[in-house]
Write a protein that holds these residues in place. Structure first.
Motif, PDB file in Angstrom:
ATOM      1  N   ARG A  53       5.316 -34.575   1.469  1.00  0.00           N
ATOM      2  CA  ARG A  53       6.130 -35.576   2.158  1.00  0.00           C
ATOM      3  C   ARG A  53       7.447 -35.837   1.413  1.00  0.00           C
ATOM      4  O   ARG A  53       8.491 -36.020   2.038  1.00  0.00           O
ATOM      5  CB  ARG A  53       5.350 -36.875   2.336  1.00  0.00           C
ATOM      6  N   ILE A  54       7.395 -35.843   0.090  1.00  0.00           N
ATOM      7  CA  ILE A  54       8.621 -36.019  -0.694  1.00  0.00           C
ATOM      8  C   ILE A  54       9.562 -34.849  -0.449  1.00  0.00           C
ATOM      9  O   ILE A  54      10.780 -35.030  -0.276  1.00  0.00           O
ATOM     10  CB  ILE A  54       8.295 -36.180  -2.197  1.00  0.00           C
ATOM     11  N   GLY A  55       9.018 -33.637  -0.407  1.00  0.00           N
ATOM     12  CA  GLY A  55       9.844 -32.453  -0.134  1.00  0.00           C
ATOM     13  C   GLY A  55      10.459 -32.494   1.246  1.00  0.00           C
ATOM     14  O   GLY A  55      11.652 -32.203   1.418  1.00  0.00           O
ATOM     15  N   VAL A  56       9.667 -32.868   2.258  1.00  0.00           N
ATOM     16  CA  VAL A  56      10.186 -32.967   3.628  1.00  0.00           C
ATOM     17  C   VAL A  56      11.255 -34.049   3.706  1.00  0.00           C
ATOM     18  O   VAL A  56      12.302 -33.853   4.330  1.00  0.00           O
ATOM     19  CB  VAL A  56       9.038 -33.244   4.631  1.00  0.00           C
ATOM     20  N   PHE A  57      11.017 -35.179   3.040  1.00  0.00           N
ATOM     21  CA  PHE A  57      12.003 -36.256   3.047  1.00  0.00           C
ATOM     22  C   PHE A  57      13.304 -35.794   2.387  1.00  0.00           C
ATOM     23  O   PHE A  57      14.397 -36.062   2.904  1.00  0.00           O
ATOM     24  CB  PHE A  57      11.466 -37.497   2.327  1.00  0.00           C
ATOM     25  N   THR A  58      13.192 -35.096   1.260  1.00  0.00           N
ATOM     26  CA  THR A  58      14.384 -34.647   0.547  1.00  0.00           C
ATOM     27  C   THR A  58      15.199 -33.679   1.388  1.00  0.00           C
ATOM     28  O   THR A  58      16.419 -33.840   1.540  1.00  0.00           O
ATOM     29  CB  THR A  58      13.987 -33.989  -0.789  1.00  0.00           C
ATOM     30  N   LEU A  92      20.486 -34.470   6.993  1.00  0.00           N
ATOM     31  CA  LEU A  92      21.015 -35.624   7.725  1.00  0.00           C
ATOM     32  C   LEU A  92      22.314 -36.123   7.097  1.00  0.00           C
ATOM     33  O   LEU A  92      23.301 -36.375   7.802  1.00  0.00           O
ATOM     34  CB  LEU A  92      19.972 -36.739   7.748  1.00  0.00           C
ATOM     35  N   LEU A  93      22.353 -36.257   5.787  1.00  0.00           N
ATOM     36  CA  LEU A  93      23.578 -36.704   5.114  1.00  0.00           C
ATOM     37  C   LEU A  93      24.699 -35.679   5.252  1.00  0.00           C
ATOM     38  O   LEU A  93      25.871 -36.057   5.394  1.00  0.00           O
ATOM     39  CB  LEU A  93      23.294 -37.000   3.647  1.00  0.00           C
ATOM     40  N   ALA A  94      24.358 -34.401   5.227  1.00  0.00           N
ATOM     41  CA  ALA A  94      25.380 -33.369   5.450  1.00  0.00           C
ATOM     42  C   ALA A  94      25.975 -33.521   6.850  1.00  0.00           C
ATOM     43  O   ALA A  94      27.175 -33.349   7.051  1.00  0.00           O
ATOM     44  CB  ALA A  94      24.782 -31.979   5.264  1.00  0.00           C
ATOM     45  N   GLY A  95      25.129 -33.863   7.826  1.00  0.00           N
ATOM     46  CA  GLY A  95      25.627 -34.095   9.182  1.00  0.00           C
ATOM     47  C   GLY A  95      26.561 -35.285   9.252  1.00  0.00           C
ATOM     48  O   GLY A  95      27.582 -35.246   9.938  1.00  0.00           O
ATOM     49  N   VAL A  96      26.225 -36.343   8.527  1.00  0.00           N
ATOM     50  CA  VAL A  96      27.093 -37.522   8.507  1.00  0.00           C
ATOM     51  C   VAL A  96      28.434 -37.171   7.867  1.00  0.00           C
ATOM     52  O   VAL A  96      29.490 -37.578   8.353  1.00  0.00           O
ATOM     53  CB  VAL A  96      26.398 -38.687   7.762  1.00  0.00           C
ATOM     54  N   ALA A 129      23.737 -31.113  12.867  1.00  0.00           N
ATOM     55  CA  ALA A 129      23.058 -31.305  11.585  1.00  0.00           C
ATOM     56  C   ALA A 129      22.289 -32.623  11.570  1.00  0.00           C
ATOM     57  O   ALA A 129      21.184 -32.691  11.003  1.00  0.00           O
ATOM     58  CB  ALA A 129      24.066 -31.259  10.442  1.00  0.00           C
ATOM     59  N   ILE A 130      22.819 -33.654  12.185  1.00  0.00           N
ATOM     60  CA  ILE A 130      22.111 -34.934  12.250  1.00  0.00           C
ATOM     61  C   ILE A 130      20.815 -34.782  13.042  1.00  0.00           C
ATOM     62  O   ILE A 130      19.753 -35.256  12.624  1.00  0.00           O
ATOM     63  CB  ILE A 130      23.014 -36.031  12.842  1.00  0.00           C
ATOM     64  N   VAL A 131      20.891 -34.108  14.178  1.00  0.00           N
ATOM     65  CA  VAL A 131      19.690 -33.908  14.994  1.00  0.00           C
ATOM     66  C   VAL A 131      18.673 -33.049  14.255  1.00  0.00           C
ATOM     67  O   VAL A 131      17.467 -33.343  14.264  1.00  0.00           O
ATOM     68  CB  VAL A 131      20.060 -33.301  16.368  1.00  0.00           C
ATOM     69  N   VAL A 132      19.130 -31.991  13.586  1.00  0.00           N
ATOM     70  CA  VAL A 132      18.209 -31.132  12.830  1.00  0.00           C
ATOM     71  C   VAL A 132      17.578 -31.919  11.684  1.00  0.00           C
ATOM     72  O   VAL A 132      16.376 -31.813  11.428  1.00  0.00           O
ATOM     73  CB  VAL A 132      18.935 -29.872  12.320  1.00  0.00           C
ATOM     74  N   GLY A 133      18.370 -32.727  10.990  1.00  0.00           N
ATOM     75  CA  GLY A 133      17.833 -33.558   9.911  1.00  0.00           C
ATOM     76  C   GLY A 133      16.781 -34.531  10.420  1.00  0.00           C
ATOM     77  O   GLY A 133      15.722 -34.706   9.797  1.00  0.00           O
ATOM     78  N   LEU A 134      17.051 -35.164  11.557  1.00  0.00           N
ATOM     79  CA  LEU A 134      16.049 -36.061  12.147  1.00  0.00           C
ATOM     80  C   LEU A 134      14.803 -35.301  12.579  1.00  0.00           C
ATOM     81  O   LEU A 134      13.690 -35.804  12.441  1.00  0.00           O
ATOM     82  CB  LEU A 134      16.647 -36.815  13.338  1.00  0.00           C
ATOM     83  N   ALA A 135      14.970 -34.096  13.095  1.00  0.00           N
ATOM     84  CA  ALA A 135      13.815 -33.298  13.502  1.00  0.00           C
ATOM     85  C   ALA A 135      12.956 -32.921  12.295  1.00  0.00           C
ATOM     86  O   ALA A 135      11.721 -32.946  12.371  1.00  0.00           O
ATOM     87  CB  ALA A 135      14.276 -32.044  14.242  1.00  0.00           C
ATOM     88  N   ILE A 136      13.596 -32.601  11.183  1.00  0.00           N
ATOM     89  CA  ILE A 136      12.837 -32.297   9.962  1.00  0.00           C
ATOM     90  C   ILE A 136      12.074 -33.534   9.504  1.00  0.00           C
ATOM     91  O   ILE A 136      10.877 -33.468   9.186  1.00  0.00           O
ATOM     92  CB  ILE A 136      13.782 -31.787   8.855  1.00  0.00           C
ATOM     93  N   LEU A 137      12.749 -34.667   9.479  1.00  0.00           N
ATOM     94  CA  LEU A 137      12.084 -35.904   9.069  1.00  0.00           C
ATOM     95  C   LEU A 137      10.981 -36.315  10.042  1.00  0.00           C
ATOM     96  O   LEU A 137       9.964 -36.878   9.642  1.00  0.00           O
ATOM     97  CB  LEU A 137      13.113 -37.021   8.934  1.00  0.00           C
TER      98      LEU A 137
END
Length: 138
Positions: A31-36, A42-46, A58-66
């Motif tokens: 979970r820590i790895g997935v969060f990281t 997500l931050l790269a998308g922002v 990138a924001i959508v992909v980051g949210l999908a990973i999370l």
């Protein structure tokens, strides 16, 4: 035959996740790895929202990973998908589309008029090579 049985039982991925959930240390590390990874994407998308790059993607992909691990991210991803669907419907609305085309044409005409005015006043010299003191603007 063995592959069909794996598909019915959920496959390798689901078995892997089940093993992960049974070991608390391994599951927490996962979970820590997935969060990281999700947070970095997500931050790269922002950042790409103000810098060149596909920020929304990138924001959508980051949210999908999370969202693979966190319920709050699943809700945020659902809201983002709903907002994207509303934006798509609004963009495809004939009246909005016609308005956007008219505004784009008008902006193009204004830019063309500005270029013609510059060429009339200055000529074909580049702006950084022009002696602005010799140009009479009155």
């Amino acid at each position: 035959m063995n592959q069909e049985k794996e598909l019915r039982e959920g496959g390798r991925y689901h078995r892997f996740r089940e093993v992960m959930r049974q070991n608390p240390l391994l599951y927490t590390t996962w979970r820590i790895g997935v969060f990281t990874v999700g947070a970095v994407v997500l931050l790269a998308g922002v950042v790409m929202m103000v810098m060149p790059g596909p920020g929304m993607l990138a924001i959508v992909v980051g949210l999908a990973i999370l969202a693979t691990e966190f319920v709050w991210a699943q809700r945020a991803l659902g809201k983002a998908k709903a907002a994207a669907e509303r934006a798509k419907e609004k963009a495809l609305d004939p009246r909005t589309r016609r308005r956007n085309i008219i505004l784009a044409v008008l902006a193009g005409l204004v830019c063309a008029a500005a270029v013609i005015a510059y060429l009339y006043v200055v000529g074909t010299e580049l702006p950084w090579n022009v002696d602005w003191t010799r140009i009479n603007t009155r």
